[in-house]
Design an enzyme around this catalytic site. Structure first.
Site, mmCIF file in Angstrom:
data_model
loop_
_atom_site.group_PDB
_atom_site.id
_atom_site.type_symbol
_atom_site.label_atom_id
_atom_site.label_comp_id
_atom_site.label_asym_id
_atom_site.label_seq_id
_atom_site.Cartn_x
_atom_site.Cartn_y
_atom_site.Cartn_z
ATOM 1 N N LYS A 1 33.020 -46.222 80.666
ATOM 2 C CA LYS A 1 31.656 -45.706 80.464
ATOM 3 C C LYS A 1 30.797 -46.054 81.678
ATOM 4 O O LYS A 1 30.916 -47.149 82.243
ATOM 5 C CB LYS A 1 31.083 -46.317 79.182
ATOM 6 N N SER B 1 26.417 -43.697 71.876
ATOM 7 C CA SER B 1 26.181 -43.166 73.211
ATOM 8 C C SER B 1 27.452 -43.098 74.077
ATOM 9 O O SER B 1 27.405 -42.621 75.199
ATOM 10 C CB SER B 1 25.150 -44.048 73.925
ATOM 11 N N SER C 1 27.507 -47.485 69.005
ATOM 12 C CA SER C 1 27.760 -46.509 70.075
ATOM 13 C C SER C 1 29.219 -46.294 70.433
ATOM 14 O O SER C 1 29.537 -45.383 71.189
ATOM 15 C CB SER C 1 26.994 -46.916 71.341
#
Length: 528
Positions: A76, A171, A195
């Protein structure tokens, strides 16, 4: 090869059935073919191929570094990566190239993993859909599954075909899409209020949030320091355990990590679930919960009970306050953390030179989106001298009550809690954006954020497909630092439900969905 477990691929590499370079190129090819998903912000092709060549040399010498040597992974884009741009999907950090690796990234690279690239997210990880980053929204690979497309064609009054793609959840949506589309075998996400588990549920993956302090946060650009943890996204529970075994442990650069040595996370092939007590929190049976998720939740409880496990209803009485409590604490820490982005040392800096204050204001206005600025403003309000006691301090006290609810349940003899992960299956982008970011996050994190406030381990395990052919997952919550027991239960459950895994098979020359003249990948469902 792309649908196998980490250990199976590692064995194939050791036996010479495929080389790291060949595997790397297969994944790079899929990244190119699935660009329309917008899963990656940066594709580190040269880095990955160089790492693959080094891995290949080790295999030829019989000096493999372990189960991750030569295995493609993704990270990420809020984890620092040395020499590779790290943006947090924000204008504020465009062009920022860290001089060091996050601890978790370095641990993966030390084991020979191949870094395929940095994945997309909501700006600074503030969101539950992966739709609010400056590089555009991430699209769920399940949007293009054959079964889902057929269901959509049967609904002539639905949305147009060029707009009914599904969100990934957030996210960590880019990491979820990357794993789901078979462009890598595992990916790092971050989990502050769900997330990692949220996108895992929407993309049919295992999404794991470890106990707070088990895995280092050093190099993870912070959102909420007291709740952030690196998360793991894979297709199989065993794969998650392998990655966790590499990442877990004390880090002198992170004072919140455990001091004691961490034991192995090898999971048993069989466990006796008849000795388990499974708790079902009654407060999680909310009116907004879809009938399909409710039904699968009940079936999962029945499955444990049929195998001899004790399944009981439990109470987490302060759950009703958790969303409000989380919002106050989250925005307060966001306000503090975002103060470092002032345009002076790194990141974006505006051209205004009238005064220091004007430069600060313009830099932050240009660098942050509305979501980030809104959270900063809210957090600063809660931290004002006249508001501090009434908001922040009270929220901290409520957080303690929420954490104590879990302690009381586990002390009563419950081994694992079984809950939904999300209210429903993934929804279309057009439906998702009807609500503002704060409302969406409050709705989509309803079952996940309390776990972060309590610092407990939790994992999403995909269970079945909905009537629309979309994944639905359930969440297992464990005692603090009983991560291995939690994953063992998750592995047993995974084996029982036999979730169908999505697989990319071929490019279609003629696809009804047109997306900037890109040819889309055809996706079908294959029962594993």
């Amino acid at each position: 090869m792309l649908g196998r477990t980490l250990r199976e691929v590692s064995t194939a590499l050791k036996q010479g059935q495929i080389t790291p370079t060949e595997l790397c190129r297969k994944c790079l090819s899929l990244i190119q073919k699935t660009k329309f998903l917008n899963a990656y912000i940066t594709v580190s092709e040269e880095v990955a191929l160089k790492q693959a060549e080094e891995s290949e040399k080790r295999y030829k010498k019989g000096q493999s570094l372990g189960d991750l040597d030569g295995i493609p992974i993704a990270v990420k884009d809020n984890f620092s990566t040395s020499g590779i741009e790290t943006t947090c999907a924000s204008n504020m950090l465009k062009g920022y190239i860290p001089p060091y690796n996050a601890t978790v990234v370095q641990k993966l690279l030390d084991q020979g993993a191949l870094l395929m690239g940095k994945t997309n997210l909501d700006e600074f990880a503030m969101g539950s859909g992966s739709t609010d980053g400056v590089f555009g929204p991430v699209k769920n690979p399940w949007s293009y599954s054959k079964q889902y497309r057929e269901k959509q064609q049967q609904n002539p009054h639905g949305e147009s075909e060029d707009s009914n793609w599904l969100i990934t959840g957030g996210s960590s949506g880019g990491s979820a899409a990357a794993v789901s589309a078979f462009t890598c075998f595992a990916a790092l996400g971050s989990d502050t209020g769900g997330s990692t588990r949220n996108p895992a549920a929407h993309c049919g993956l295992v999404g794991f949030k470890p106990s707070y302090g088990l895995v280092s946060r050093h190099g993870l650009i912070p959102l909420v320091n007291s709740m952030d943890v690196p998360g793991i996204l894979t297709r199989y529970v065993d794969d998650t355990a392998i990655v966790l075994g590499i990442l877990a442990g004390h880090d002198p650069k992170d004072s919140t990590t455990v001091q004691d040595p961490v034991k192995s996370f090898v999971l048993p092939n069989l466990i006796d679930v008849s000795k388990l007590c499974i708790g079902i929190p009654k407060e999680y049976l909310v009116p907004e919960l879809s009938s399909e998720v409710r039904s699968l939740w009940s079936k999962a409880a029945d499955l444990f009970e049929s195998e001899g496990a004790k399944v009981i209803e439990v109470s987490l009485p302060h759950t009703c306050y958790s969303i409000v409590c989380y919002h106050i604490l989250c925005t307060s820490e966001v306000a503090s953390n975002m103060a470092r982005f002032d345009g002076l040392e790194y990141g974006h800096r505006c051209d205004i030179n009238v005064s220091t204050e004007a430069m600060y204001a313009a830099t932050r206005r240009e660098g942050f989106n509305d979501v980030v600025r809104g959270r900063i403003l809210s957090g600063n309000f809660f931290l004002l001298k006249e508001n501090y006691e009434n908001y922040f301090i009270k929220a901290q006290k409520v957080r303690r009550l929420i954490a104590n609810d879990f302690v009381n349940v586990f002390n009563s003899g419950v081994d694992v809690l079984l809950t939904p992960t999300t209210l429903r299956e993934a929804v279309s982008y057009l439906e998702f954006i009807k609500e503002d970011n704060r409302t969406r996050s409050a709705q989509d994190d309803i079952f996940t954020q309390a776990v972060n406030m309590a610092g407990l381990p939790a994992v999403n395990v995909p269970m079945a497909l909905s009537s629309q052919g979309l994944p639905i997952g359930l969440q297992f919550i464990g005692r603090a630092f009983c991560d291995q027991q939690l994953l063992s239960v998750a592995k047993w459950f995974e084996k029982q439900v036999q979730f169908p895994v999505i697989q990319l098979q071929q490019l279609m020359d003629d696809c009804s969905l047109s997306l900037e003249n890109e040819k889309l990948a055809s996706v079908s469902l294959k029962q594993q």
